[in-house]
Design a protein around this motif. Sequence first.
Motif, PDB file in Angstrom:
ATOM      1  N   VAL A 212       2.120   5.979  31.831  1.00 30.04           N
ATOM      2  CA  VAL A 212       1.366   5.187  30.866  1.00 30.04           C
ATOM      3  C   VAL A 212       2.252   4.264  30.039  1.00 30.04           C
ATOM      4  O   VAL A 212       1.925   3.092  29.828  1.00 30.04           O
ATOM      5  CB  VAL A 212       0.557   6.128  29.946  1.00 30.04           C
ATOM      6  N   LEU A 213       3.382   4.760  29.564  1.00 25.30           N
ATOM      7  CA  LEU A 213       4.268   3.940  28.730  1.00 25.30           C
ATOM      8  C   LEU A 213       4.825   2.761  29.524  1.00 25.30           C
ATOM      9  O   LEU A 213       4.857   1.624  29.029  1.00 25.30           O
ATOM     10  CB  LEU A 213       5.408   4.792  28.177  1.00 25.30           C
ATOM     11  N   ILE A 214       5.234   3.008  30.760  1.00 22.87           N
ATOM     12  CA  ILE A 214       5.780   1.927  31.594  1.00 22.87           C
ATOM     13  C   ILE A 214       4.681   0.939  31.960  1.00 22.87           C
ATOM     14  O   ILE A 214       4.915  -0.270  32.041  1.00 22.87           O
ATOM     15  CB  ILE A 214       6.446   2.503  32.861  1.00 22.87           C
ATOM     16  N   GLN A 215       3.461   1.425  32.158  1.00 26.24           N
ATOM     17  CA  GLN A 215       2.333   0.530  32.408  1.00 26.24           C
ATOM     18  C   GLN A 215       2.206  -0.500  31.291  1.00 26.24           C
ATOM     19  O   GLN A 215       2.059  -1.701  31.540  1.00 26.24           O
ATOM     20  CB  GLN A 215       1.025   1.320  32.504  1.00 26.24           C
ATOM     21  N   ALA A 216       2.270  -0.024  30.051  1.00 25.95           N
ATOM     22  CA  ALA A 216       2.138  -0.928  28.901  1.00 25.95           C
ATOM     23  C   ALA A 216       3.260  -1.954  28.874  1.00 25.95           C
ATOM     24  O   ALA A 216       3.035  -3.130  28.564  1.00 25.95           O
ATOM     25  CB  ALA A 216       2.123  -0.116  27.607  1.00 25.95           C
TER      26      ALA A 216
END
Length: 346
Positions: A212-216
């Motif tokens: 999720v963090l890398i997606q953002a």
Amino acid sequence: MLAEIDRLPDESAVETATPHVVIRNASRNFVQKISAVEALLSRVGMNYADRVVQAVSDVSLEIPRGTAVGLVGESGCGKSTLGRMAAGLLSATHGEVIIDGERMDAGHAGMSARDMLRVQMVFQNPMASLNPRQKVVDIVTEAAVYHGLIRRRDRQEFAAELLREVGLPPDVLNRLPHQFSGGQRQRIGIARALSVSPEFLICDEPVAALDVLIQAQIINLLLELKERRKLTLLFISHDLGVVRHICDEVVVMYLGRIVERASTADLFAGPAHPYTQALFREIPRIGSGRRSYEPISGEIPSPLSPPSGCHFHPRCPCAIEKCSLETPPLIPVGNGRLARCWLPSV
């Protein structure tokens, strides 16, 4: 992830932009050949024949210049096929794709090298799309050198600048793809796409395999590149939460057809088509308390034998008799929204 995304797309962009990409009545069929055994049996009177899969069916779509359009739907609905048609990687069985007045078609004799360079793709799995035996410097400069955009002796400097633009340090130029994390590999894939200065970038599930963090971080990067390079984006995804934060418009596909199109703000304010409504019911929401998730009833029909009339009618809780008999047109339903449904409430 929502807290990590810097900003939402400009809702007024669609109204002020001019058309850049036009997809007109595009269809794509794939033929499933009969096996050798079936061919032999057909010679003695058995009823075997090649089967046709209509992956994309009569899709028309305009993408305004400088905007981001999201293409969403369940797996197998034809999103990636349409994206590859828009990129010129697949030819249309019927219809055409036009970018800045030039036809983009893998089988079109008039398609020049420059036409191909103006459209680039970022793929879902960078480990599969990057050559595992090539160093980063070769991956991100090969196309630019081949097409004469840069001189071979300028590769190091050119690649270093591209890496800086996508948030990677230049000292990784001589590494191989397996030496990077998934997010870093996706940044390399984006750098490769940018190396030929495209105008239209097609992102096919670019963050689906990332946490999720890398997606953002990747979404923020794409938004920054869109503004800095004045890119037009087609963002293919099954994640409506991601699409909401990067796209100006959303197009919903089901079994090869567009069933709804609206501005992102309007779609999230209230989806019109029963299929879109079903997708929105399953979006996780903070603060909604305990709730039971119910998937859309039934299975996606086989594209080898799609239902008559509206393709969604076997799974639609609102279906009427007309839905199974006639294919609804994609019609305006107010405020610039289009929906493919016979229901008077749409």
